[in-house]
Scaffold this motif. Structure first.
Motif, PDB file in Angstrom:
ATOM      1  N   LYS A 149      -4.763   7.028   0.168  1.00  0.00           N
ATOM      2  CA  LYS A 149      -3.634   7.039  -0.898  1.00  0.00           C
ATOM      3  C   LYS A 149      -2.420   6.622  -0.293  1.00  0.00           C
ATOM      4  CE  LYS A 149      -5.400  11.597  -2.502  1.00  0.00           C
ATOM      5  NZ  LYS A 149      -4.997  13.067  -2.670  1.00  0.00           N
ATOM      6  N   PHE A 150      -1.604   6.092  -1.076  1.00  0.00           N
ATOM      7  CA  PHE A 150      -0.570   5.519  -0.842  1.00  0.00           C
ATOM      8  C   PHE A 150       0.865   5.833  -1.889  1.00  0.00           C
ATOM      9  CE2 PHE A 150      -3.586   2.352   0.327  1.00  0.00           C
ATOM     10  CZ  PHE A 150      -3.260   2.093   1.821  1.00  0.00           C
ATOM     11  N   MET A 151       1.909   6.233  -1.237  1.00  0.00           N
ATOM     12  CA  MET A 151       3.127   6.473  -2.069  1.00  0.00           C
ATOM     13  C   MET A 151       4.078   5.210  -2.360  1.00  0.00           C
ATOM     14  SD  MET A 151       4.623   8.847  -3.896  1.00  0.00           S
ATOM     15  CE  MET A 151       4.190  10.284  -3.298  1.00  0.00           C
ATOM     16  N   VAL A 152       3.904   4.973  -3.688  1.00  0.00           N
ATOM     17  CA  VAL A 152       4.506   3.746  -4.201  1.00  0.00           C
ATOM     18  C   VAL A 152       6.278   4.116  -4.624  1.00  0.00           C
ATOM     19  CG1 VAL A 152       4.561   1.628  -5.436  1.00  0.00           C
ATOM     20  CG2 VAL A 152       2.609   2.724  -4.895  1.00  0.00           C
ATOM     21  N   THR A 153       7.087   3.340  -4.149  1.00  0.00           N
ATOM     22  CA  THR A 153       8.388   3.710  -4.450  1.00  0.00           C
ATOM     23  C   THR A 153       9.127   2.396  -4.710  1.00  0.00           C
ATOM     24  OG1 THR A 153       9.197   3.657  -2.194  1.00  0.00           O
ATOM     25  CG2 THR A 153       8.518   5.830  -2.935  1.00  0.00           C
ATOM     26  N   SER A 154      10.316   2.413  -5.216  1.00  0.00           N
ATOM     27  CA  SER A 154      11.167   1.125  -5.552  1.00  0.00           C
ATOM     28  C   SER A 154      11.417   0.271  -4.158  1.00  0.00           C
ATOM     29  CB  SER A 154      12.335   1.451  -6.134  1.00  0.00           C
ATOM     30  OG  SER A 154      13.131   2.348  -5.226  1.00  0.00           O
ATOM     31  N   SER A 155      11.464   1.179  -2.969  1.00  0.00           N
ATOM     32  CA  SER A 155      11.756   0.551  -1.652  1.00  0.00           C
ATOM     33  C   SER A 155      10.451   0.203  -1.048  1.00  0.00           C
ATOM     34  CB  SER A 155      12.494   1.397  -0.780  1.00  0.00           C
ATOM     35  OG  SER A 155      11.755   2.520  -0.665  1.00  0.00           O
ATOM     36  N   GLU A 156       9.265   0.515  -1.395  1.00  0.00           N
ATOM     37  CA  GLU A 156       8.115   0.327  -0.853  1.00  0.00           C
ATOM     38  C   GLU A 156       6.856   0.152  -1.909  1.00  0.00           C
ATOM     39  OE1 GLU A 156       5.356   1.728   2.879  1.00  0.00           O
ATOM     40  OE2 GLU A 156       7.119   2.894   2.519  1.00  0.00           O
ATOM     41  N   SER A 157       7.010  -1.009  -2.654  1.00  0.00           N
ATOM     42  CA  SER A 157       6.157  -1.367  -3.837  1.00  0.00           C
ATOM     43  C   SER A 157       5.064  -2.282  -3.223  1.00  0.00           C
ATOM     44  CB  SER A 157       6.955  -1.710  -4.946  1.00  0.00           C
ATOM     45  OG  SER A 157       7.541  -3.077  -4.440  1.00  0.00           O
ATOM     46  N   ASN A 158       5.157  -2.750  -2.085  1.00  0.00           N
ATOM     47  CA  ASN A 158       4.055  -3.641  -1.519  1.00  0.00           C
ATOM     48  C   ASN A 158       3.149  -2.896  -0.638  1.00  0.00           C
ATOM     49  OD1 ASN A 158       4.658  -5.980  -3.141  1.00  0.00           O
ATOM     50  ND2 ASN A 158       6.464  -6.205  -1.770  1.00  0.00           N
ATOM     51  N   ILE A 159       1.766  -2.751  -0.815  1.00  0.00           N
ATOM     52  CA  ILE A 159       1.057  -1.932   0.133  1.00  0.00           C
ATOM     53  C   ILE A 159       0.034  -2.648   0.615  1.00  0.00           C
ATOM     54  CG2 ILE A 159      -0.486   0.199   0.026  1.00  0.00           C
ATOM     55  CD1 ILE A 159       2.463   0.802  -0.592  1.00  0.00           C
ATOM     56  N   SER A 160      -0.397  -2.376   1.781  1.00  0.00           N
ATOM     57  CA  SER A 160      -1.576  -3.015   2.563  1.00  0.00           C
ATOM     58  C   SER A 160      -2.520  -1.997   2.894  1.00  0.00           C
ATOM     59  CB  SER A 160      -0.941  -3.763   3.841  1.00  0.00           C
ATOM     60  OG  SER A 160      -0.231  -4.879   3.404  1.00  0.00           O
ATOM     61  N   TRP A 161      -3.833  -2.199   2.599  1.00  0.00           N
ATOM     62  CA  TRP A 161      -4.978  -1.396   2.930  1.00  0.00           C
ATOM     63  C   TRP A 161      -5.693  -1.915   4.004  1.00  0.00           C
ATOM     64  CZ3 TRP A 161      -9.938  -1.379   0.052  1.00  0.00           C
ATOM     65  CH2 TRP A 161     -10.889  -0.454   0.527  1.00  0.00           C
ATOM     66  N   ASP A 162      -6.029  -1.527   4.996  1.00  0.00           N
ATOM     67  CA  ASP A 162      -6.830  -1.796   5.972  1.00  0.00           C
ATOM     68  C   ASP A 162      -8.129  -1.573   5.529  1.00  0.00           C
ATOM     69  OD1 ASP A 162      -8.319  -2.689   8.372  1.00  0.00           O
ATOM     70  OD2 ASP A 162      -7.157  -1.263   9.868  1.00  0.00           O
ATOM     71  N   SER A 163      -8.988  -2.623   5.102  1.00  0.00           N
ATOM     72  CA  SER A 163     -10.341  -2.172   4.587  1.00  0.00           C
ATOM     73  C   SER A 163     -11.485  -2.919   5.740  1.00  0.00           C
ATOM     74  CB  SER A 163     -10.612  -3.213   3.350  1.00  0.00           C
ATOM     75  OG  SER A 163     -10.308  -4.482   3.680  1.00  0.00           O
ATOM     76  N   SER A 164     -11.114  -2.868   7.112  1.00  0.00           N
ATOM     77  CA  SER A 164     -11.682  -3.518   7.996  1.00  0.00           C
ATOM     78  C   SER A 164     -12.923  -2.685   8.350  1.00  0.00           C
ATOM     79  CB  SER A 164     -11.066  -3.735   9.121  1.00  0.00           C
ATOM     80  OG  SER A 164     -10.707  -2.835   9.662  1.00  0.00           O
ATOM     81  N   ILE A 165     -12.992  -1.289   8.174  1.00  0.00           N
ATOM     82  CA  ILE A 165     -13.902  -0.562   8.532  1.00  0.00           C
ATOM     83  C   ILE A 165     -14.863  -0.083   7.527  1.00  0.00           C
ATOM     84  CG2 ILE A 165     -12.499   0.760  10.304  1.00  0.00           C
ATOM     85  CD1 ILE A 165     -12.260   3.199   8.105  1.00  0.00           C
ATOM     86  N   TYR A 166     -14.679  -0.691   6.324  1.00  0.00           N
ATOM     87  CA  TYR A 166     -15.806  -0.388   5.080  1.00  0.00           C
ATOM     88  C   TYR A 166     -16.756  -1.523   4.883  1.00  0.00           C
ATOM     89  CZ  TYR A 166     -12.208   3.271   4.491  1.00  0.00           C
ATOM     90  OH  TYR A 166     -11.452   4.374   4.646  1.00  0.00           O
ATOM     91  N   GLU A 209       5.280   6.509  -7.398  1.00  0.00           N
ATOM     92  CA  GLU A 209       3.821   6.834  -8.078  1.00  0.00           C
ATOM     93  C   GLU A 209       2.992   6.764  -6.841  1.00  0.00           C
ATOM     94  OE1 GLU A 209       5.937   6.677 -11.460  1.00  0.00           O
ATOM     95  OE2 GLU A 209       6.257   5.066  -9.900  1.00  0.00           O
ATOM     96  N   VAL A 210       1.509   6.980  -7.163  1.00  0.00           N
ATOM     97  CA  VAL A 210       0.516   7.291  -6.197  1.00  0.00           C
ATOM     98  C   VAL A 210      -0.688   6.234  -6.524  1.00  0.00           C
ATOM     99  CG1 VAL A 210      -1.239   8.569  -5.089  1.00  0.00           C
ATOM    100  CG2 VAL A 210       0.985   9.713  -6.034  1.00  0.00           C
ATOM    101  N   LEU A 211      -0.774   5.449  -5.516  1.00  0.00           N
ATOM    102  CA  LEU A 211      -1.838   4.535  -5.644  1.00  0.00           C
ATOM    103  C   LEU A 211      -2.974   5.029  -4.655  1.00  0.00           C
ATOM    104  CD1 LEU A 211      -2.849   1.629  -6.259  1.00  0.00           C
ATOM    105  CD2 LEU A 211      -2.128   0.671  -4.139  1.00  0.00           C
ATOM    106  N   VAL A 212      -4.035   5.029  -5.237  1.00  0.00           N
ATOM    107  CA  VAL A 212      -5.369   5.534  -4.644  1.00  0.00           C
ATOM    108  C   VAL A 212      -6.678   4.577  -4.579  1.00  0.00           C
ATOM    109  CG1 VAL A 212      -7.491   7.333  -4.925  1.00  0.00           C
ATOM    110  CG2 VAL A 212      -4.808   7.938  -5.545  1.00  0.00           C
ATOM    111  N   VAL A 213      -7.382   4.407  -3.528  1.00  0.00           N
ATOM    112  CA  VAL A 213      -8.351   3.519  -3.287  1.00  0.00           C
ATOM    113  C   VAL A 213      -9.574   4.632  -3.094  1.00  0.00           C
ATOM    114  CG1 VAL A 213      -9.555   1.903  -1.995  1.00  0.00           C
ATOM    115  CG2 VAL A 213      -7.078   1.881  -2.160  1.00  0.00           C
ATOM    116  N   LYS A 214     -10.624   4.229  -3.974  1.00  0.00           N
ATOM    117  CA  LYS A 214     -11.995   5.043  -4.164  1.00  0.00           C
ATOM    118  C   LYS A 214     -13.007   3.994  -3.841  1.00  0.00           C
ATOM    119  CE  LYS A 214      -9.969   8.138  -7.511  1.00  0.00           C
ATOM    120  NZ  LYS A 214     -10.164   8.722  -8.894  1.00  0.00           N
ATOM    121  N   ASP A 215     -14.339   4.846  -3.542  1.00  0.00           N
ATOM    122  CA  ASP A 215     -15.677   4.084  -3.376  1.00  0.00           C
ATOM    123  C   ASP A 215     -16.173   4.111  -4.536  1.00  0.00           C
ATOM    124  OD1 ASP A 215     -16.432   6.517  -3.162  1.00  0.00           O
ATOM    125  OD2 ASP A 215     -17.437   6.562  -1.251  1.00  0.00           O
ATOM    126  N   MET A 216     -17.432   3.587  -4.522  1.00  0.00           N
ATOM    127  CA  MET A 216     -18.212   3.630  -5.784  1.00  0.00           C
ATOM    128  C   MET A 216     -18.739   5.093  -6.151  1.00  0.00           C
ATOM    129  SD  MET A 216     -21.854   1.737  -4.624  1.00  0.00           S
ATOM    130  CE  MET A 216     -22.571   2.430  -5.944  1.00  0.00           C
TER     131      MET A 216
END
Length: 261
Positions: free
Chosen positions: A219-236, A205-212
Motif C-alpha cells: 500500500k502507498f499513501m498518495v499526497t499532493s507532495s508525493e503523487s509519484n510512486i515506485s513499486w519494487d516488483s523484483s521479488i514477484y 488517497e491510498v494506492l493498493v497493489v494486489k495479486d490475482m
C-alpha cells in the motif's frame, strides 16, 4: 470477539473483526512469501500448505489447489475444489468461477504450465475472458506464451465510472473519479512507477497493489507532495497484477499490471 458479536452484534464489532481478519490474512500471506522465497534452504511443502490454509477463504483455497497442482498432486487439488462449496457460501458468479478454475486445473493436469502443448493452449484461451479468478489464472499462464492483455483505461460516461478493456466494459468503480493513474513501464520487470494526477484530498488517497488472488501486496499513501510512486516488483514472478486507488474508502481508479521477466 466472535462470541461477543453473536450476543451483542454491532457494526463497530463487525468492523473490528474484519480488521483483525485482514491483519491475519496479511500476516499469513507474508509468511507464505518468506517460505517460498527462502534462498537459504528449500521450504517444507507442508508448512506452505498450512499457512495458505490459514487464510480460511475461497481465494486461499484456490491458491492451495494450485500449489497441489504444481506439486504434481491433482487428486489433492480436486479434493480442495470439491470441498469449497460446503465451506463457503458462494454466489452464482463464484460458483461459475470455481467451475472454470477447476476446469483449467483438469486441463493442465500434471503438465507444467511452462510445457503446455498447442491443444492445451487453445483450450486455455477459452477462459481468458470469463471473468473472476479463472480469467486471471488463464491470462497469467498465457502471458508466458506471448499473449498480451492491454491495460484497462478509465473513462466516464453519463456519470458512471467504467473500465474499458479489449473493447468491453469490465466493471464499474464505486465513485466517479477525476483522477488519472499513469503506470509505466507496463509490462514491467523490476520496478513499476505510478503517477497520480487529480485533486488529492487533505488526508490523501491510498494506492493498493494486489495479486490475482486479490491479496494485498503493498500500500502507498498518495499526497499532493508525493503523487509519484515506485513499486519494487523484483521479488514477484511474472504474471498479472492489479492496482486500485482508494479515496475515503471507495475505489476510484483501477487497472492491470503485467510483470514480464
Amino acid at each position: 470477539m466472535g462470541a461477543k458479536y453473536q450476543t451483542h452484534p454491532t457494526d463497530a464489532i463487525a468492523d473490528t473483526m474484519n480488521l483483525y481478519r485482514l491483519e491475519m490474512d496479511e500476516a499469513a500471506y507474508l509468511m507464505t512469501l518468506h517460505i517460498k522465497n527462502d534462498t537459504l534452504s528449500p521450504y517444507v511443502p507442508d508448512s506452505l500448505y498450512t499457512w495458505i490454509s490459514n487464510f480460511d477463504s475461497y481465494e486461499g483455497d484456490l491458491w492451495l489447489a494450485r500449489e497441489y497442482l504444481a506439486a504434481g498432486s491433482p487428486t489433492l487439488a480436486a479434493q480442495v475444489f470439491n470441498g469449497i462449496p460446503s465451506k463457503y457460501t458462494l454466489t452464482t458468479a463464484q460458483q461459475s468461477d470455481l467451475n472454470n478454475y477447476a476446469a483449467i486445473a483438469n486441463l493442465i493436469g500434471t503438465t507444467s504450465v511452462y510445457e503446455l502443448d498447442a491443444t492445451a493452449l487453445t483450450a486455455l484461451r477459452s477462459y481468458d475472458n470469463v471473468g473472476g479468478h479463472a480469467e486471471g489464472w488463464a491470462q497469467n499462464i498465457l502471458t508466458w506464451y506471448g499473449a498480451h492483455y492491454p491495460v484497462e483505461y478509465v473513462t466516464s460516461s453519463q456519470g458512471e465510472q467504467q473500465l474499458i478493456g479489449n473493447g468491453q466494459i469490465r466493471f464499474q468503480q464505486d465513485a466517479v473519479s477525476s483522477f488519472k493513474v499513469a503506470v509505466f513501464p507496463n509490462p514491467a520487470n523490476q520496478v513499476v512507477n505510478f503517477a497520480v494526477e487529480g485533486d488529492l484530498s487533505e488526508k490523501g488517497e491510498v494506492l493498493v497493489v494486489k495479486d490475482m488472488h486479490n491479496r494485498i501486496l503493498t500500500k502507498f499513501m498518495v499526497t499532493s507532495s508525493e503523487s509519484n510512486i515506485s513499486w519494487d516488483s523484483s521479488i514477484y514472478p511474472s504474471g498479472l497484477y492489479f492496482f486500485q486507488l482508494y479515496s475515503n474508502g471507495k475505489s476510484i481508479e483501477a487497472g492491470k499490471i503485467i510483470l514480464n521477466k
